[in-house]
Design a protein around this motif. Structure first.
Motif, PDB file in Angstrom:
ATOM      1  N   ARG A  93       4.302  -3.830  -0.671  1.00 51.11           N
ATOM      2  CA  ARG A  93       4.370  -2.394  -0.443  1.00 51.11           C
ATOM      3  C   ARG A  93       5.733  -1.859  -0.883  1.00 51.11           C
ATOM      4  O   ARG A  93       6.766  -2.500  -0.669  1.00 51.11           O
ATOM      5  CB  ARG A  93       4.144  -2.055   1.039  1.00 51.11           C
ATOM      6  CG  ARG A  93       2.790  -2.497   1.566  1.00 51.11           C
ATOM      7  CD  ARG A  93       2.648  -2.262   3.065  1.00 51.11           C
ATOM      8  NE  ARG A  93       2.642  -0.832   3.387  1.00 51.11           N
ATOM      9  CZ  ARG A  93       3.635  -0.200   4.012  1.00 51.11           C
ATOM     10  NH1 ARG A  93       4.715  -0.872   4.386  1.00 51.11           N
ATOM     11  NH2 ARG A  93       3.552   1.096   4.277  1.00 51.11           N
ATOM     12  N   PHE A  94       5.729  -0.669  -1.477  1.00 52.87           N
ATOM     13  CA  PHE A  94       6.985  -0.057  -1.905  1.00 52.87           C
ATOM     14  C   PHE A  94       6.770   1.441  -2.086  1.00 52.87           C
ATOM     15  O   PHE A  94       5.635   1.945  -2.088  1.00 52.87           O
ATOM     16  CB  PHE A  94       7.484  -0.674  -3.215  1.00 52.87           C
ATOM     17  CG  PHE A  94       6.594  -0.414  -4.398  1.00 52.87           C
ATOM     18  CD1 PHE A  94       6.824   0.658  -5.263  1.00 52.87           C
ATOM     19  CD2 PHE A  94       5.504  -1.242  -4.659  1.00 52.87           C
ATOM     20  CE1 PHE A  94       6.000   0.890  -6.354  1.00 52.87           C
ATOM     21  CE2 PHE A  94       4.669  -1.014  -5.744  1.00 52.87           C
ATOM     22  CZ  PHE A  94       4.923   0.057  -6.590  1.00 52.87           C
ATOM     23  N   ALA A  95       7.868   2.163  -2.231  1.00 48.49           N
ATOM     24  CA  ALA A  95       7.828   3.591  -2.526  1.00 48.49           C
ATOM     25  C   ALA A  95       8.948   3.909  -3.493  1.00 48.49           C
ATOM     26  O   ALA A  95       9.955   3.191  -3.564  1.00 48.49           O
ATOM     27  CB  ALA A  95       7.962   4.426  -1.256  1.00 48.49           C
ATOM     28  N   VAL A  96       8.778   4.979  -4.254  1.00 48.53           N
ATOM     29  CA  VAL A  96       9.841   5.516  -5.086  1.00 48.53           C
ATOM     30  C   VAL A  96      10.335   6.781  -4.400  1.00 48.53           C
ATOM     31  O   VAL A  96       9.548   7.697  -4.134  1.00 48.53           O
ATOM     32  CB  VAL A  96       9.344   5.840  -6.502  1.00 48.53           C
ATOM     33  CG1 VAL A  96      10.446   6.507  -7.323  1.00 48.53           C
ATOM     34  CG2 VAL A  96       8.848   4.575  -7.203  1.00 48.53           C
ATOM     35  N   CYS A  97      11.621   6.824  -4.060  1.00 48.06           N
ATOM     36  CA  CYS A  97      12.176   7.948  -3.312  1.00 48.06           C
ATOM     37  C   CYS A  97      13.093   8.790  -4.193  1.00 48.06           C
ATOM     38  O   CYS A  97      13.795   8.261  -5.063  1.00 48.06           O
ATOM     39  CB  CYS A  97      12.958   7.443  -2.097  1.00 48.06           C
ATOM     40  SG  CYS A  97      11.935   6.533  -0.918  1.00 48.06           S
ATOM     41  N   GLY A 138       2.803   8.549  -0.539  1.00 51.05           N
ATOM     42  CA  GLY A 138       3.661   8.048  -1.601  1.00 51.05           C
ATOM     43  C   GLY A 138       3.932   6.566  -1.549  1.00 51.05           C
ATOM     44  O   GLY A 138       4.649   6.036  -2.411  1.00 51.05           O
ATOM     45  N   THR A 139       3.354   5.841  -0.601  1.00 50.14           N
ATOM     46  CA  THR A 139       3.541   4.393  -0.503  1.00 50.14           C
ATOM     47  C   THR A 139       2.549   3.676  -1.422  1.00 50.14           C
ATOM     48  O   THR A 139       1.353   3.933  -1.377  1.00 50.14           O
ATOM     49  CB  THR A 139       3.348   3.897   0.935  1.00 50.14           C
ATOM     50  OG1 THR A 139       4.297   4.537   1.788  1.00 50.14           O
ATOM     51  CG2 THR A 139       3.547   2.386   1.026  1.00 50.14           C
ATOM     52  N   TRP A 140       3.087   2.807  -2.260  1.00 51.11           N
ATOM     53  CA  TRP A 140       2.262   2.002  -3.162  1.00 51.11           C
ATOM     54  C   TRP A 140       2.003   0.632  -2.527  1.00 51.11           C
ATOM     55  O   TRP A 140       2.858   0.096  -1.813  1.00 51.11           O
ATOM     56  CB  TRP A 140       2.966   1.791  -4.488  1.00 51.11           C
ATOM     57  CG  TRP A 140       3.186   3.029  -5.297  1.00 51.11           C
ATOM     58  CD1 TRP A 140       4.239   3.887  -5.216  1.00 51.11           C
ATOM     59  CD2 TRP A 140       2.328   3.556  -6.307  1.00 51.11           C
ATOM     60  NE1 TRP A 140       4.110   4.916  -6.117  1.00 51.11           N
ATOM     61  CE2 TRP A 140       2.941   4.737  -6.808  1.00 51.11           C
ATOM     62  CE3 TRP A 140       1.112   3.140  -6.859  1.00 51.11           C
ATOM     63  CZ2 TRP A 140       2.375   5.500  -7.817  1.00 51.11           C
ATOM     64  CZ3 TRP A 140       0.542   3.901  -7.873  1.00 51.11           C
ATOM     65  CH2 TRP A 140       1.173   5.064  -8.341  1.00 51.11           C
ATOM     66  N   SER A 141       0.838   0.042  -2.822  1.00 55.03           N
ATOM     67  CA  SER A 141       0.548  -1.287  -2.281  1.00 55.03           C
ATOM     68  C   SER A 141      -0.412  -2.035  -3.191  1.00 55.03           C
ATOM     69  O   SER A 141      -1.234  -1.427  -3.885  1.00 55.03           O
ATOM     70  CB  SER A 141      -0.047  -1.188  -0.872  1.00 55.03           C
ATOM     71  OG  SER A 141      -1.297  -0.506  -0.901  1.00 55.03           O
ATOM     72  N   ILE A 142      -0.272  -3.351  -3.176  1.00 54.24           N
ATOM     73  CA  ILE A 142      -1.186  -4.226  -3.915  1.00 54.24           C
ATOM     74  C   ILE A 142      -1.046  -5.644  -3.370  1.00 54.24           C
ATOM     75  O   ILE A 142       0.059  -6.087  -3.050  1.00 54.24           O
ATOM     76  CB  ILE A 142      -0.889  -4.195  -5.430  1.00 54.24           C
ATOM     77  CG1 ILE A 142      -1.988  -4.916  -6.211  1.00 54.24           C
ATOM     78  CG2 ILE A 142       0.489  -4.785  -5.748  1.00 54.24           C
ATOM     79  CD1 ILE A 142      -1.927  -4.702  -7.701  1.00 54.24           C
TER      80      ILE A 142
END
Length: 323
Positions: A93-97, A138-142
């Motif tokens: 999991r990550f986000a671009v801020c 806005g949280t990405w996950s894979i």
């Protein structure tokens, strides 16, 4: 799409040396493994490390040199899963801020996706080209499953939807715990074999000069002439510089359906290396509904009478995953 090259190179990362066990503690340092040279590694107008540089296909060009920035251009990669366990399926999991700390929720679509995620081990033995899912916040996950312990680098390749925004590639460190054994970088040769396909590489990388890389795909001794479009192209090429994992993303000349680009067996790219060094090249191509990845080792060096390039490869079988 236009023929050209997008090069993203980042400032050199700190290196940490570790033994047979990779321990995860409060801090995570990148690792330069055995076999990585000490000095030199399945996307508009470029200003930052992730900018797209149009190439004329020949001549001298100043390629950006540097590497591995977690923040650039007012954006920061927030890796919410900095640690995983080797061999276990884990949701990454990550986000671009943005500069205000808010997660970005609007992106330009490039090559059929809002964001491209690359995960590579420090010894360049493991490579993943992934396309995560973005939640409304806005949280990405894979889900990912990394085969071996050690240090990894996560690259997020994207362009914010904000007017005038440039393409960026941000990087963050990822640690996989477990028993660790450093792998040496494969020696250069001329052919890659993956999933029954043979890929031949002609040409090489030259520091600060655009040169052509041509890859030819065959199967059972016959040229593959019906490659399928994958993310808007017949092939995608990522190069990582050994030692600091400076990132280059290269795209082929022409595009499917432009009445000039053939669907194989040849896929041509124009690339400019940011420096002398050893690079690992990863070619993604699609055939009969499946995406395959062939890996090569390419070394640039100053030889007698100028710069000479050696090209090479090894057997590379990527684990199945989202394309």
């Amino acid at each position: 799409m236009h023929a050209g090259l997008k090069i993203s190179a980042f400032a050199a990362a700190l290196a940490a040396t570790f033994g047979t066990a990779y321990g995860v503690g409060k801090g995570i340092d990148p690792v330069i493994t055995e076999g990585a040279p000490a000095a030199h590694d399945g996307h508009e107008e470029g200003g930052g490390g992730g900018g797209h540089q149009e190439s004329s296909g020949s001549g001298h060009q100043e390629a950006p040199a540097g590497g591995l920035q977690i923040s650039e251009g007012g954006y920061t990669l927030d890796l919410k899963t900095p640690r995983v366990t080797a061999g276990q399926r884990t949701e990454l999991r990550f986000a671009v801020c943005d500069s205000a700390g808010r997660a970005v929720t609007a992106y330009q679509r490039e090559h059929d996706k809002e964001l491209h995620l690359i995960v590579a081990s420090r010894d360049l033995g493991t490579y993943r080209h992934l396309h995560p899912t973005r939640a409304a916040d806005g949280t990405w996950s894979i889900p990912v499953e990394l085969p071996s312990a050690g240090g990894y680098r996560v690259f997020a390749d994207f362009t914010p939807a904000k007017k005038g925004a440039e393409n960026l590639v941000l990087g963050a460190d990822l640690a996989a715990s477990g028993s660790y054994t450093a792998q040496k970088l494969p020696a250069p040769t001329g052919t890659a074999t993956v999933d029954g396909y043979k890929v031949e590489l002609a040409g090489g990388l030259t520091p600060n000069t655009a040169t052509e890389l041509k890859l030819k795909v065959s199967r059972d001794g016959r040229p593959v002439t019906d490659l399928q479009p994958y993310l808007g192209a017949y092939g995608h090429l990522v190069a990582l510089r050994s030692g600091d994992l400076a990132y280059l993303h290269v795209h082929p000349g022409g595009a499917p359906g432009d009445a000039a680009t053939e669907s194989g067996p040849d896929i041509s790219f124009t690339a400019t290396a940011p420096s002398v060094g050893t690079y690992r090249l990863f070619l993604d191509f699609k055939h009969q509904g499946q995406v395959h990845t062939a890996a090569f080792t390419v070394t640039t060096g100053e030889g007698h009478g100028g710069v000479e390039t050696r090209t090479g490869t090894d057997l590379f079988s990527p684990a199945p995953g989202p394309g």
